[in-house]
Design a protein around this motif. Structure first.
Motif, short mmCIF file in Angstrom:
data_model
loop_
_atom_site.label_atom_id
_atom_site.label_comp_id
_atom_site.label_asym_id
_atom_site.label_seq_id
_atom_site.Cartn_x
_atom_site.Cartn_y
_atom_site.Cartn_z
N ILE A 79 83.83 41.47 6.04
CA ILE A 79 83.34 42.00 4.73
C ILE A 79 82.43 41.53 3.97
CG2 ILE A 79 84.56 42.95 2.48
CD1 ILE A 79 86.95 43.67 4.18
N PHE A 80 82.73 39.92 3.89
CA PHE A 80 81.83 39.00 2.89
C PHE A 80 80.41 38.59 3.56
CE2 PHE A 80 86.24 38.29 1.33
CZ PHE A 80 86.06 38.84 0.15
N ALA A 81 80.38 38.68 4.76
CA ALA A 81 79.23 38.03 5.72
C ALA A 81 78.41 39.29 6.14
CB ALA A 81 79.52 37.14 6.27
N PHE A 82 78.39 40.70 5.79
CA PHE A 82 77.93 41.67 6.58
C PHE A 82 76.45 41.33 6.41
CE2 PHE A 82 78.09 43.12 2.31
CZ PHE A 82 77.08 43.91 2.13
N ARG A 83 75.91 40.94 5.11
CA ARG A 83 74.41 40.76 5.15
C ARG A 83 73.73 39.80 5.99
NH1 ARG A 83 76.05 41.16 -0.43
NH2 ARG A 83 75.65 42.94 -1.37
N ASP A 84 74.52 39.07 6.52
CA ASP A 84 74.28 37.87 7.63
C ASP A 84 74.27 38.57 9.08
OD1 ASP A 84 73.71 35.90 5.88
OD2 ASP A 84 75.57 34.80 6.51
N GLY A 85 74.64 39.77 9.07
CA GLY A 85 74.87 40.37 10.62
C GLY A 85 76.21 39.86 11.24
#
Length: 96
Positions: A79-85
């Motif tokens: 949830i928190f690291a979705f921008r990092d893939g």
């Protein structure tokens, strides 16, 4: 039993802080800028930012507890690291 995972990311400190704050709404979390420790029913969790990586260590009495703790950490980090893939941690059991 102990299992550890390491996720290289420049955002390790941010993720440790986000997870500490998130879990802190429901359980007692001991944390500082680069680490967080907390106990769950299945066992204990330590999150830290080390050398450009997010590191998670879980400890439980049995395999079921390890699996449960791994799932909780993975589920929330997705949830928190979705921008990092981010899609999941590569967990390893401690030797010994």
């Amino acid at each position: 039993m102990i299992s550890t995972a390491r996720y290289p990311t420049p955002n390790a400190t941010k993720y440790v802080q986000q997870l500490a704050k998130h879990f802190g709404h429901k359980i007692e979390v001991r944390s500082d800028a680069d680490s967080a420790d907390f106990e769950m029913e299945a066992g204990s969790v330590r999150l830290s930012a080390q050398d450009g990586a997010f590191v998670a260590q879980v400890e439980a009495e049995d395999a079921k507890g390890i699996i449960n703790l791994r799932y909780v950490v993975d589920k929330h980090l997705v949830i928190f690291a979705f921008r990092d893939g981010f899609t999941g941690l590569d967990w390893r059991m401690a030797d010994g």
